[in-house]
Design a protein around this motif. Structure first.
Motif, PDB file in Angstrom:
ATOM      1  N   ALA A 137      37.387  29.840  29.147  1.00  0.00           N
ATOM      2  CA  ALA A 137      37.708  31.266  29.242  1.00  0.00           C
ATOM      3  C   ALA A 137      36.429  32.106  29.137  1.00  0.00           C
ATOM      4  CB  ALA A 137      38.704  31.655  28.156  1.00  0.00           C
ATOM      5  N   ASP A 140      34.546  31.677  32.402  1.00  0.00           N
ATOM      6  CA  ASP A 140      35.193  32.451  33.459  1.00  0.00           C
ATOM      7  C   ASP A 140      34.885  33.937  33.285  1.00  0.00           C
ATOM      8  OD1 ASP A 140      36.226  30.140  34.498  1.00  0.00           O
ATOM      9  OD2 ASP A 140      38.266  30.454  33.728  1.00  0.00           O
ATOM     10  N   HIS A 141      34.941  34.395  32.052  1.00  0.00           N
ATOM     11  CA  HIS A 141      34.654  35.804  31.776  1.00  0.00           C
ATOM     12  C   HIS A 141      33.203  36.146  32.156  1.00  0.00           C
ATOM     13  CE1 HIS A 141      35.126  39.688  29.892  1.00  0.00           C
ATOM     14  NE2 HIS A 141      34.023  39.471  29.167  1.00  0.00           N
ATOM     15  N   TRP A 142      32.282  35.282  31.796  1.00  0.00           N
ATOM     16  CA  TRP A 142      30.877  35.510  32.106  1.00  0.00           C
ATOM     17  C   TRP A 142      30.659  35.507  33.619  1.00  0.00           C
ATOM     18  CZ3 TRP A 142      26.764  33.185  34.497  1.00  0.00           C
ATOM     19  CH2 TRP A 142      25.495  33.728  34.201  1.00  0.00           C
ATOM     20  N   THR A 144      32.831  36.200  35.864  1.00  0.00           N
ATOM     21  CA  THR A 144      33.426  37.405  36.440  1.00  0.00           C
ATOM     22  C   THR A 144      32.479  38.578  36.301  1.00  0.00           C
ATOM     23  OG1 THR A 144      35.632  36.617  35.894  1.00  0.00           O
ATOM     24  CG2 THR A 144      35.411  38.961  36.333  1.00  0.00           C
TER      25      THR A 144
END
Length: 161
Positions: A137, A140-142, A144
């Motif tokens: 997660a 994925d956040h990074w 994004t």
């Protein structure tokens, strides 16, 4: 995102733990009963020794020997000997039952430890999966937040050559 660990076999672990605790309680009761039987046997043996010593003291006095008294003492010592023998048999039976109970306790303890070991493995697996999901997660956040600018920058850089 963090989930709580729930162990599906928790009821089994609790039931086995309660069964083990009940067996340990029973062992304590049997040990107390066994100690009481041994105390009773010692009391019988003490009584027998006291009667025997009293008879010897009385028989040392000249002219104090009485055949009827001797027969009574011998009969009483025989009764005490029989009581001591029966107590010894009761003690042997109680000790055997206690030893069998100890074997059951050891087996139940192994069962509890096996379920606890399984629970610990499942918890470690849960933690590993939880950590992996958190890292994914975060990645994925990074990606994004930072991923689009870098991808285009690299393509532009490669196109120049």
């Amino acid at each position: 995102m963090s989930k709580r660990f729930r162990y599906a076999l928790q009821p089994v672990l609790l039931a086995r733990t309660w069964a083990l605790d009940a067996l340990k309680l029973e062992l304590g009761e049997r040990n107390a009963s066994l100690a009481e039987l041994e105390q009773q046997r010692r009391a019988i043996e003490h009584e027998s020794a006291a009667v025997n010593q009293a008879w010897h003291q009385q028989s040392k006095v000249a002219g104090n020997f009485n055949v009827d008294g001797f027969a009574t003492v011998i009969a009483y010592l025989g009764q005490l000997g029989g009581q001591a023998q029966r107590k010894g048999e009761e003690i042997a039976l109680a000790a055997s039952e206690r030893d069998q109970l100890i074997e059951r306790i050891v087996a139940e303890q192994r069962g509890v430890e096996a379920v606890e070991e399984h629970r610990d493995k499942m918890f470690a697996e849960f933690r590993k999966e939880e950590n992996s999901a958190q890292f994914k997660a975060a990645d994925d956040h990074w990606s994004t937040l930072h991923g689009t600018g870098h991808d285009h920058g690299v393509e532009k850089h490669e196109q120049q050559f």
